[in-house]
Design an enzyme around this catalytic site. Structure first.
Site, PDB file in Angstrom:
ATOM      1  N   HIS A 105      -2.798 -15.821  10.447  1.00 55.43           N
ATOM      2  CA  HIS A 105      -1.868 -14.706  10.485  1.00 55.43           C
ATOM      3  C   HIS A 105      -2.415 -13.423  11.113  1.00 55.43           C
ATOM      4  O   HIS A 105      -2.127 -12.217  10.639  1.00 55.43           O
ATOM      5  CB  HIS A 105      -1.510 -14.288   8.941  1.00 55.43           C
TER       6      HIS A 105
ATOM      7  N   ARG B 271      15.105  -0.153  -7.737  1.00 58.35           N
ATOM      8  CA  ARG B 271      13.678  -0.034  -8.092  1.00 58.35           C
ATOM      9  C   ARG B 271      13.429  -0.138  -9.553  1.00 58.35           C
ATOM     10  O   ARG B 271      14.278   0.753  -9.937  1.00 58.35           O
ATOM     11  CB  ARG B 271      13.045   1.091  -7.062  1.00 58.35           C
TER      12      ARG B 271
ATOM     13  N   PRO C   6       0.898  -1.257  -0.170  1.00 58.40           N
ATOM     14  CA  PRO C   6      -0.032  -0.067   0.001  1.00 58.40           C
ATOM     15  C   PRO C   6       0.742   1.059   0.105  1.00 58.40           C
ATOM     16  O   PRO C   6       1.710   1.111   0.675  1.00 58.40           O
ATOM     17  CB  PRO C   6      -0.952   0.049   1.466  1.00 58.40           C
ATOM     18  N   GLU C   7       0.471   2.143  -0.987  1.00 62.11           N
ATOM     19  CA  GLU C   7       1.216   3.460  -0.837  1.00 62.11           C
ATOM     20  C   GLU C   7       0.326   4.627  -0.270  1.00 62.11           C
ATOM     21  O   GLU C   7      -0.675   4.336   0.100  1.00 62.11           O
ATOM     22  CB  GLU C   7       1.458   3.628  -2.512  1.00 62.11           C
TER      23      GLU C   7
ATOM     24  N   ARG D 106      21.105  17.795  -4.250  1.00 58.74           N
ATOM     25  CA  ARG D 106      21.360  16.105  -3.934  1.00 58.74           C
ATOM     26  C   ARG D 106      21.583  15.814  -5.417  1.00 58.74           C
ATOM     27  O   ARG D 106      21.241  15.909  -6.541  1.00 58.74           O
ATOM     28  CB  ARG D 106      19.847  15.571  -3.567  1.00 58.74           C
TER      29      ARG D 106
ATOM     30  N   ARG E 293       2.861 -11.719   5.761  1.00 55.69           N
ATOM     31  CA  ARG E 293       4.256 -11.787   5.397  1.00 55.69           C
ATOM     32  C   ARG E 293       4.864 -11.222   6.625  1.00 55.69           C
ATOM     33  O   ARG E 293       6.191 -10.982   6.834  1.00 55.69           O
ATOM     34  CB  ARG E 293       4.672 -11.064   4.215  1.00 55.69           C
TER      35      ARG E 293
ATOM     36  N   LYS F   3       3.049   6.986   5.398  1.00 57.89           N
ATOM     37  CA  LYS F   3       2.381   5.838   5.147  1.00 57.89           C
ATOM     38  C   LYS F   3       1.767   4.879   6.584  1.00 57.89           C
ATOM     39  O   LYS F   3       1.690   3.549   6.365  1.00 57.89           O
ATOM     40  CB  LYS F   3       3.344   4.846   4.178  1.00 57.89           C
TER      41      LYS F   3
END
Ligand code: ZN
Length: 286
Positions: free
Chosen positions: A115, A276, A2-3, A167, A134, A59
């Site tokens: 779980h 990524r 989930p974002e 950066r 998980r 998040k």
């Protein structure tokens, strides 16, 4: 995973369903990984507290807890989350869903899924259950919880520009750095960079103020759209079956490697940047 928009959707759904309810008791499973605070501290902080509000911070899903019995409940509900959080002796229950974590609102006789790591019994008779096969998800309690980075939907342009200026890392990596912006994940980073017409590998330091302004607007636009699309599935997301909402952003580049760009028909490319996968249009993005 989930974002930000999904977490926002879930937090809003939970707020609609459980804000105002009182936590009666807490059961925690024997697996220790999901518990970021000591189990006895989690139980002590949650029990007998009233859930004032549920909101997203980065998040994380944050349950603002106040001491039960203080008659400020219904009125407080209309105030902004930040004000509500300060009422009473505020404490927070902080949930990070990790990869596969889900928060379910259940009836007591609903079958307890495998779980399940925490069951929070509410005065209304319902239960909040945390399920995570998980076990990358985390439960903790806090006082004055804040995310490490700036909130992408609240940060001001000047601050945003300062975060990235100078950066040397690729802008894509900088966008994913949670100490800079809190909650932007892989999908929304790629989609934002596409809308801002910036290649993911560009060094953040090479971006002009105008580039950063475009990116600032694109991040907000993408996240806001995704949250709006997620809004329709709010009630489904946390139902007793734990069905995921039908939320899907119309992805323009993410997961579309080799497919034609929706603007110029050039094939979308995929590259790996600091581990990524990143998707972009080699023609539209410079
Ligand atoms: Zn293109």
């Amino acid at each position: 995973m989930p974002e930000l928009p999904e977490v926002e959707t879930i937090a809003r759904g939970l707020d609609q369903r459980v804000a105002g309810d009182v936590i009666e008791s807490v059961w925690l499973g024997s697996k220790l990984e999901p518990l970021k605070s000591p189990p006895e501290e989690i139980v002590a902080t949650l029990e007998s507290r009233r859930i004032a509000t549920v909101r997203r911070v980065g998040k994380h899903i944050v349950f603002d807890l106040e001491v039960n019995g203080v008659p400020r409940g219904r009125k407080a509900k209309k105030k902004p989350a930040r004000v509500k959080a300060q009422l009473g002796q505020a404490a927070q229950w902080v949930v990070h869903l990790g990869m596969t974590g889900r928060m379910l609102v259940c009836k007591p006789n609903d079958e307890v899924e495998k779980h399940t790591h925490a069951i929070v019994r509410l005065a209304s008779g319902r239960e909040l259950r945390f399920v995570d096969p998980r076990r990358f998800g985390r439960l903790s309690v806090a006082h004055g919880f804040e995310a490490a980075g700036s909130e992408p939907l609240e940060v001001e342009l000047e601050r945003f520009v300062c975060l990235f200026r100078g950066r040397k890392t690729p802008i894509k990596s900088a966008l994913l750095n949670q100490r800079l912006l809190s909650g932007v994940g892989n999908i929304y980073a790629d989609e934002s960079l596409f809308r801002a017409r910036i290649r993911p590998r560009r060094r953040a330091a090479s971006l002009s103020r105008q580039d950063l302004r475009c990116l600032y607007l694109a991040v907000r636009e993408v996240l806001t759209e995704a949250i709006e699309l997620g809004g329709s599935s709010v009630s489904d997301y946390v139902d007793a079956n734990g069905d995921e909402g039908s939320f899907q952003l119309q992805h323009r580049v993410y997961g579309r490697e080799g497919e034609p760009c929706l603007v110029c028909k050039t094939a979308i490319k995929r590259v790996v940047i600091t581990g990524r996968s990143s998707h972009y249009c080699p023609k539209c993005q410079k």
